[in-house]
Write an enzyme that holds these catalytic residues in place. Structure first.
Site, PDB file in Angstrom:
ATOM      1  N   ARG A 256      88.916   3.068 -20.057  1.00 27.31           N
ATOM      2  CA  ARG A 256      89.738   4.274 -20.175  1.00 27.31           C
ATOM      3  C   ARG A 256      89.683   4.825 -21.594  1.00 27.31           C
ATOM      4  O   ARG A 256      89.583   4.078 -22.569  1.00 27.31           O
ATOM      5  CB  ARG A 256      91.204   3.966 -19.832  1.00 27.31           C
ATOM      6  CG  ARG A 256      91.396   3.087 -18.647  1.00 27.31           C
ATOM      7  CD  ARG A 256      91.058   3.742 -17.360  1.00 27.31           C
ATOM      8  NE  ARG A 256      92.052   4.767 -17.047  1.00 27.31           N
ATOM      9  CZ  ARG A 256      91.876   5.682 -16.090  1.00 27.31           C
ATOM     10  NH1 ARG A 256      90.773   5.703 -15.405  1.00 27.31           N
ATOM     11  NH2 ARG A 256      92.817   6.554 -15.848  1.00 27.31           N
TER      12      ARG A 256
ATOM     13  N   ARG B  36     107.276  14.796   1.507  1.00 26.61           N
ATOM     14  CA  ARG B  36     105.830  14.992   1.501  1.00 26.61           C
ATOM     15  C   ARG B  36     105.197  14.376   0.269  1.00 26.61           C
ATOM     16  O   ARG B  36     105.790  14.329  -0.812  1.00 26.61           O
ATOM     17  CB  ARG B  36     105.485  16.477   1.574  1.00 26.61           C
ATOM     18  CG  ARG B  36     106.330  17.341   0.662  1.00 26.61           C
ATOM     19  CD  ARG B  36     105.779  18.743   0.540  1.00 26.61           C
ATOM     20  NE  ARG B  36     105.658  19.457   1.791  1.00 26.61           N
ATOM     21  CZ  ARG B  36     106.589  20.242   2.316  1.00 26.61           C
ATOM     22  NH1 ARG B  36     107.725  20.410   1.681  1.00 26.61           N
ATOM     23  NH2 ARG B  36     106.385  20.862   3.440  1.00 26.61           N
TER      24      ARG B  36
ATOM     25  N   PRO C 148     101.305   9.832 -12.366  1.00 27.93           N
ATOM     26  CA  PRO C 148     102.143   8.679 -12.094  1.00 27.93           C
ATOM     27  C   PRO C 148     101.757   7.406 -12.810  1.00 27.93           C
ATOM     28  O   PRO C 148     100.672   6.875 -12.616  1.00 27.93           O
ATOM     29  CB  PRO C 148     102.015   8.475 -10.588  1.00 27.93           C
ATOM     30  CG  PRO C 148     101.375   9.695 -10.073  1.00 27.93           C
ATOM     31  CD  PRO C 148     100.585  10.243 -11.186  1.00 27.93           C
ATOM     32  N   GLU C 149     102.654   6.958 -13.641  1.00 28.58           N
ATOM     33  CA  GLU C 149     102.656   5.560 -14.065  1.00 28.58           C
ATOM     34  C   GLU C 149     104.014   5.037 -13.630  1.00 28.58           C
ATOM     35  O   GLU C 149     104.717   5.716 -12.896  1.00 28.58           O
ATOM     36  CB  GLU C 149     102.435   5.447 -15.582  1.00 28.58           C
ATOM     37  CG  GLU C 149     101.053   5.952 -15.989  1.00 28.58           C
ATOM     38  CD  GLU C 149     100.713   5.680 -17.440  1.00 28.58           C
ATOM     39  OE1 GLU C 149     101.195   4.674 -17.972  1.00 28.58           O
ATOM     40  OE2 GLU C 149      99.976   6.485 -18.028  1.00 28.58           O
TER      41      GLU C 149
ATOM     42  N   LYS D 197     103.552   0.373 -10.073  1.00 25.09           N
ATOM     43  CA  LYS D 197     103.298   1.706  -9.529  1.00 25.09           C
ATOM     44  C   LYS D 197     103.314   1.709  -8.013  1.00 25.09           C
ATOM     45  O   LYS D 197     103.057   2.739  -7.398  1.00 25.09           O
ATOM     46  CB  LYS D 197     101.933   2.200 -10.011  1.00 25.09           C
ATOM     47  CG  LYS D 197     101.759   2.203 -11.518  1.00 25.09           C
ATOM     48  CD  LYS D 197     100.326   2.509 -11.895  1.00 25.09           C
ATOM     49  CE  LYS D 197     100.007   2.023 -13.299  1.00 25.09           C
ATOM     50  NZ  LYS D 197      98.566   2.054 -13.580  1.00 25.09           N
TER      51      LYS D 197
END
Length: 268
Positions: free
Chosen positions: A258, A125, A2-3, A59
DNA sequence: AACAATGTTCAGTC
DNA sequence: GGACTGAACATTGT
């Protein structure tokens, strides 16, 4: 995964499939994902209510409810939202790339970290292998910068240029601009032909403007296509890979903590 | 086995 | 206090 683009897909799925359905039960037993709430606290706030809206900034994602609670959902590094209808069929919405169907062998129920069951049999979920996702009531959004896909050029320049950090580190700072992750940052800097290690105070107004345009283009394109992994630079992040534009060698570095890949020929 | 992983946060250090 | 860096977090995949 996820971004920002993946979170937008998740938000669209919730909007398309989970609003207006009465909540029958909630599994909030994962005290790590649901911290600092003790088990049952989120459930008690949600049972009997309906979700009324799904929002996103960067996000961060959150749902309004018919009660007093706001349900904050963060996908972390590996989280995904799956919404199924009464028949167990996954709701289509934004995740066009790899939908996690109910029968997907990759969908081990042990990785369900948070579950909302509706009275009609449907389910929402949070599926998250690495467990770095987060569910909480009334999330604090106050420290988030403006959304990376929406921020205007003047505000972007002003926020980005403050300080001395490397430009990539600044892009990743959610308090400056919200939504940029490691892959989107590399893609954006490559599009803008800027060296990720460059200090922000070395960028002139034209370069900041170009960076803004590259960011919005890359962000919106990724949303359209269903994820950051549809970027042009994806697949060129391994030793020996070459720039898809000029053929120069891709270089690896660590910036902002990163792993960073960039074209040492074009990105200056 | 050691290391990296698309994210956030907290403890340190200027 | 602000800006910045690096480790820690939990877990899986290579």
């Amino acid at each position: 995964m996820p971004e920002l683009p993946e979170v937008e897909s998740a938000r669209a799925v919730v909007e398309a499939g989970a609003l207006g359905r009465e909540i029958a039960d909630v599994d909030d037993e994962d005290t790590w994902v649901c911290r600092p709430h003790p088990p049952g606290e989120i459930r008690d706030a949600l049972v009997g209510q309906v979700l009324t809206a799904a929002h996103r900034r960067g996000k961060a994602m959150w749902c309004d409810t018919s009660g007093a609670a706001v349900l904050g959902l963060h996908l972390g590094m590996s989280g995904r939202l799956v919404v199924t209808d009464a028949g167990g069929e996954p709701v289509e919405g934004g995740d066009r790339v790899r939908g996690l169907s109910a029968t997907d062998p990759d969908r081990d129920p042990a990785w369900d970290r948070f579950t909302v069951r509706f009275t009609d049999g449907g389910v929402l979920r949070l599926f998250d292998k690495r467990r770095l996702g987060r569910v909480r009531l009334d999330p604090d959004l106050g420290r988030l910068g403006p959304d990376a896909g929406e921020v205007g050029v003047a505000e972007f320049r002003e926020r980005m240029s403050r300080g001395t950090a490397p430009v990539k580190a600044r892009l990743l700072d959610q308090g400056v601009v919200a939504g940029v992750g490691n892959l989107l940052a590399d893609e954006t800097l490559w599009q803008a032909r800027l060296d990720p290690r460059r200090r922000v105070d070395s960028l002139d107004a034209d370069q900041l403007t170009a960076l803004h345009r590259a960011l919005r283009r890359a962000t919106r394109r990724a949303i359209r296509r269903g994820g950051v992994h549809t970027g042009e630079l994806i697949g060129h992040r391994r030793p020996g890979d070459h720039c898809p534009r000029c053929g120069g060698a891709m270089e690896r570095a660590t910036v902002g903590g990163r792993t960073t890949w960039f074209c040492a020929v074009e990105q200056t």
